[in-house]
Design an enzyme around this catalytic site. Structure first.
Site, PDB file in Angstrom:
ATOM      1  N   MET A  98     -15.274   4.468  10.264  1.00 24.50           N
ATOM      2  CA  MET A  98     -15.079   4.430   8.794  1.00 24.50           C
ATOM      3  C   MET A  98     -16.251   3.600   8.184  1.00 24.50           C
ATOM      4  O   MET A  98     -16.555   2.331   8.481  1.00 24.50           O
ATOM      5  CB  MET A  98     -13.683   3.802   8.347  1.00 24.50           C
ATOM      6  CG  MET A  98     -12.483   4.436   8.315  1.00 24.50           C
ATOM      7  SD  MET A  98     -11.145   3.801   7.773  1.00 24.50           S
ATOM      8  CE  MET A  98     -10.871   2.573   8.872  1.00 24.50           C
ATOM      9  N   GLN A 116     -21.055   6.251  16.705  1.00 23.46           N
ATOM     10  CA  GLN A 116     -21.241   7.542  16.265  1.00 23.46           C
ATOM     11  C   GLN A 116     -22.386   7.952  15.338  1.00 23.46           C
ATOM     12  O   GLN A 116     -22.726   6.815  14.661  1.00 23.46           O
ATOM     13  CB  GLN A 116     -19.825   7.948  15.208  1.00 23.46           C
ATOM     14  CG  GLN A 116     -19.843   9.163  14.697  1.00 23.46           C
ATOM     15  CD  GLN A 116     -19.127   9.436  13.270  1.00 23.46           C
ATOM     16  OE1 GLN A 116     -19.129   8.766  12.509  1.00 23.46           O
ATOM     17  NE2 GLN A 116     -18.048  10.336  13.684  1.00 23.46           N
ATOM     18  N   CYS A 174     -18.505  14.210   7.814  1.00 27.89           N
ATOM     19  CA  CYS A 174     -18.599  13.611   6.816  1.00 27.89           C
ATOM     20  C   CYS A 174     -18.842  14.594   5.539  1.00 27.89           C
ATOM     21  O   CYS A 174     -20.020  15.425   5.553  1.00 27.89           O
ATOM     22  CB  CYS A 174     -19.804  12.572   7.109  1.00 27.89           C
ATOM     23  SG  CYS A 174     -20.281  11.510   5.314  1.00 27.89           S
ATOM     24  N   LYS A 206     -16.888  14.845  16.187  1.00 31.13           N
ATOM     25  CA  LYS A 206     -15.829  14.720  15.242  1.00 31.13           C
ATOM     26  C   LYS A 206     -15.974  15.539  14.129  1.00 31.13           C
ATOM     27  O   LYS A 206     -17.175  15.561  13.696  1.00 31.13           O
ATOM     28  CB  LYS A 206     -15.451  13.263  14.763  1.00 31.13           C
ATOM     29  CG  LYS A 206     -14.525  13.060  13.818  1.00 31.13           C
ATOM     30  CD  LYS A 206     -14.219  11.505  13.766  1.00 31.13           C
ATOM     31  CE  LYS A 206     -13.078  11.473  12.582  1.00 31.13           C
ATOM     32  NZ  LYS A 206     -13.572  11.464  11.324  1.00 31.13           N
ATOM     33  N   GLY A 239      -5.845  12.132  10.743  1.00 25.74           N
ATOM     34  CA  GLY A 239      -5.369  12.297   9.172  1.00 25.74           C
ATOM     35  C   GLY A 239      -4.207  11.905   9.107  1.00 25.74           C
ATOM     36  O   GLY A 239      -3.179  12.404   9.369  1.00 25.74           O
ATOM     37  N   GLY A 255      -7.383   5.624  10.692  1.00 27.98           N
ATOM     38  CA  GLY A 255      -8.400   5.144   9.830  1.00 27.98           C
ATOM     39  C   GLY A 255      -7.840   4.249   8.788  1.00 27.98           C
ATOM     40  O   GLY A 255      -7.571   3.187   8.986  1.00 27.98           O
ATOM     41  N   ARG A 256      -7.546   4.854   7.536  1.00 32.45           N
ATOM     42  CA  ARG A 256      -7.322   4.212   6.458  1.00 32.45           C
ATOM     43  C   ARG A 256      -6.076   3.078   6.651  1.00 32.45           C
ATOM     44  O   ARG A 256      -5.976   2.033   6.282  1.00 32.45           O
ATOM     45  CB  ARG A 256      -6.939   4.898   5.160  1.00 32.45           C
ATOM     46  CG  ARG A 256      -8.181   5.717   4.824  1.00 32.45           C
ATOM     47  CD  ARG A 256      -7.874   6.838   3.682  1.00 32.45           C
ATOM     48  NE  ARG A 256      -7.365   7.799   4.585  1.00 32.45           N
ATOM     49  CZ  ARG A 256      -6.668   8.848   3.914  1.00 32.45           C
ATOM     50  NH1 ARG A 256      -6.944   9.116   2.685  1.00 32.45           N
ATOM     51  NH2 ARG A 256      -6.323   9.947   4.573  1.00 32.45           N
TER      52      ARG A 256
HETATM   53  C1  LIG Z   1     -14.148   4.675   3.892  1.00 33.51           C
HETATM   54  C2  LIG Z   1     -14.135   5.788   4.861  1.00 33.51           C
HETATM   55  C3  LIG Z   1     -15.257   5.904   5.655  1.00 33.51           C
HETATM   56  C4  LIG Z   1     -15.459   6.829   6.719  1.00 33.51           C
HETATM   57  N1  LIG Z   1     -16.538   6.825   7.398  1.00 33.51           N
HETATM   58  C5  LIG Z   1     -16.281   7.826   8.358  1.00 33.51           C
HETATM   59  C6  LIG Z   1     -17.285   7.860   9.309  1.00 33.51           C
HETATM   60  O1  LIG Z   1     -18.494   7.173   9.186  1.00 33.51           O
HETATM   61  N2  LIG Z   1     -17.345   8.863  10.316  1.00 33.51           N
HETATM   62  C7  LIG Z   1     -16.370   9.594  10.339  1.00 33.51           C
HETATM   63  O2  LIG Z   1     -16.317  10.316  11.382  1.00 33.51           O
HETATM   64  N3  LIG Z   1     -15.464   9.505   9.498  1.00 33.51           N
HETATM   65  C8  LIG Z   1     -15.153   8.640   8.693  1.00 33.51           C
HETATM   66  N4  LIG Z   1     -14.185   8.565   7.917  1.00 33.51           N
HETATM   67  C9  LIG Z   1     -13.289   9.635   8.091  1.00 33.51           C
HETATM   68  C10 LIG Z   1     -12.001   8.943   8.914  1.00 33.51           C
HETATM   69  O3  LIG Z   1     -12.392   8.586  10.264  1.00 33.51           O
HETATM   70  C11 LIG Z   1     -10.739   9.721   9.136  1.00 33.51           C
HETATM   71  O4  LIG Z   1     -11.044  10.920   9.661  1.00 33.51           O
HETATM   72  C12 LIG Z   1     -10.043  10.009   7.806  1.00 33.51           C
HETATM   73  O5  LIG Z   1      -9.955   8.908   6.958  1.00 33.51           O
HETATM   74  C13 LIG Z   1      -8.700  10.534   7.915  1.00 33.51           C
HETATM   75  O6  LIG Z   1      -7.997   9.626   8.761  1.00 33.51           O
HETATM   76  P1  LIG Z   1      -7.031   8.614   8.059  1.00 33.51           P
HETATM   77  O7  LIG Z   1      -5.928   9.430   7.408  1.00 33.51           O
HETATM   78  O8  LIG Z   1      -6.496   7.957   9.362  1.00 33.51           O
HETATM   79  O9  LIG Z   1      -7.726   7.763   7.443  1.00 33.51           O
HETATM   80  C14 LIG Z   1     -14.030   7.578   6.688  1.00 33.51           C
HETATM   81  C15 LIG Z   1     -12.898   7.702   6.184  1.00 33.51           C
HETATM   82  C16 LIG Z   1     -13.089   6.547   5.104  1.00 33.51           C
HETATM   83  C17 LIG Z   1     -11.654   6.368   4.226  1.00 33.51           C
END
Ligand SMILES: Cc1cc2nc3c(=O)[nH]c(=O)nc-3n(C[C@H](O)[C@H](O)[C@H](O)COP(=O)(O)O)c2cc1C
Length: 345
Positions: free
Chosen positions: A21, A77, A107, A146, A208, A230-231
């Site tokens: 993230m 990454q 992204c 990813k 997700g 993630g979140r």
């Molecule tokens: C603030 C934020 C920053 C993120 N930055 C990246 C990133 O740098 N690289 C990436 O592959 N995914 C990034 N993501 C996506 C997350 O890795 C993840 O795939 C997505 O949030 C869904 O998963 P979650 O529901 O567990 O958050 C980001 C998500 C958020 C919310």
């Protein structure tokens, strides 16, 4: 329920990964999560790092890769478009000592896709193939990618991209089951994750909306090797242990524990960042994690890490009293709006 998986000699044990993230999964946050979940985080991934910054010698970009030994296995990454820069950056990641390189193909942020990076690579699978081929032959550590479900509803090409990537020697693949157009809206498509896992022989990980043990159980089906979280790690940094050991939430309503976590995070932030940059990063976690705490709103009005620390000390020693009417935001639930804001930035 959560089994380990392997990427060549690297054992991801358990198959729970701290998802990358941007702006969040810095070294302090990753270390915090590892510390709070001993033995329950199988892999951590850096925030995405620009290959442009890396190959142009940006000190700040290079610092984004730093890690501690206790974080291993550790994945960096990278994101970008230019084939030679992707290759050079991947070699720099390897030289830096990371265990894995991951290419960001998901992204959705305009500033990234406009320059050909992130999810734009899924719209240009032939170009992505060349990147993968060039990177693969230039590094000896494992390469992963990813991806998202696709660019939009009319171009859901995750299966084609995944097959191509496996054919080119990618050794594990994570899918966030939303399209670029969806950003973070709607539900992640876990049927797609399972379908891709059925088709490929390499580990396929899903990303997700994994927010608790129940959601983890519902999603870890079929041949899906593991879960990216993630979140939810910001809402609840203990989530990995709680999922692995099927424990109830430790943090809900436990304000002393919240304080412990916040004080530790301040320490870790100060080790890596100048005080002037700590405040914003601190607030990012505090705003997500401290729902229900009477002091949350006031804490979030403060800007510097010193003020945060002083304020939390007063909360801890009991000398802080809420001004005016008590506002209990215990019922406030996490929203994904902040993620949409991120994605649109
Ligand atoms: C603030 C934020 C920053 C993120 N930055 C990246 C990133 O740098 N690289 C990436 O592959 N995914 C990034 N993501 C996506 C997350 O890795 C993840 O795939 C997505 O949030 C869904 O998963 P979650 O529901 O567990 O958050 C980001 C998500 C958020 C919310």
């Amino acid at each position: 329920m959560i089994k380990p998986y392997r990427i060549r000699a690297i054992e991801v044990n358990p198959g729970l990964v701290l998802s990358p993230m941007s702006g969040v999964t810095t070294r302090p946050f990753r270390r915090l999560v590892k510390e709070l979940n001993p033995g329950a985080v199988g892999l951590v991934v850096s925030e995405f790092v620009s290959v442009e910054g890396m190959t142009r010698g940006s000190q700040r970009t290079m610092e984004m890769m730093r890690f501690s030994e206790e974080e291993r296995p550790y994945c960096v990454q990278i994101f970008g478009y230019d084939i030679a820069r992707m290759r050079d950056a991947a070699m720099m990641v390897q030289d830096f000592g990371a265990d894995l390189v991951d290419i960001n193909c998901g992204c959705p942020a305009p500033k990234v896709v406009k320059r050909g990076g992130g999810c734009e690579l899924m719209r240009q699978p032939d170009h992505l193939k060349e990147i993968i081929r060039e990177v693969r032959k230039s590094i000896s550590i494992p390469l992963t990618i990813k991806i998202r479900a696709g660019w939009d509803e009319d171009s859901r090409n995750a299966i084609e991209v995944a097959k191509m990537a496996e054919g080119e020697g990618v050794e594990a693949l994570a899918i966030h089951g939303r399209t670029r157009s969806q950003l973070y809206r709607g539900n992640a498509d876990w049927d797609l994750v399972q379908e891709v896992a059925e088709i490929l022989s390499i580990p396929v990980l899903g990303s997700g909306d994994v927010v608790c043990r129940a959601t983890a159980e519902a999603r870890l089906k079929g041949k899906v090797a593991g879960l990216f979280i993630g979140r939810a790690s910001m809402w609840n940094p203990f989530i990995f242990s709680e999922i692995l050991h099927n424990q109830p939430s430790r943090l809900t309503g436990n304000f002393d524990l919240m304080l412990d976590v916040l004080f530790r995070y301040i320490e870790l932030l100060k080790e890596d960042f100048q005080e002037s940059s700590c405040g914003g990063k601190f607030k990012q976690l505090a705003s997500q994690m401290c729902r229900g705490a009477l002091w949350r709103k006031q804490l979030l009005t403060l800007n510097s890490i010193r003020e945060h620390e002083e304020f939390l000390k007063r909360v801890r020693d009991g000398s802080w009293r809420p001004k005016g009417a008590l506002v209990d935001d215990a019922n406030e639930t996490p929203t994904i709006d902040s993620c949409d804001q991120f994605a649109a930035s």
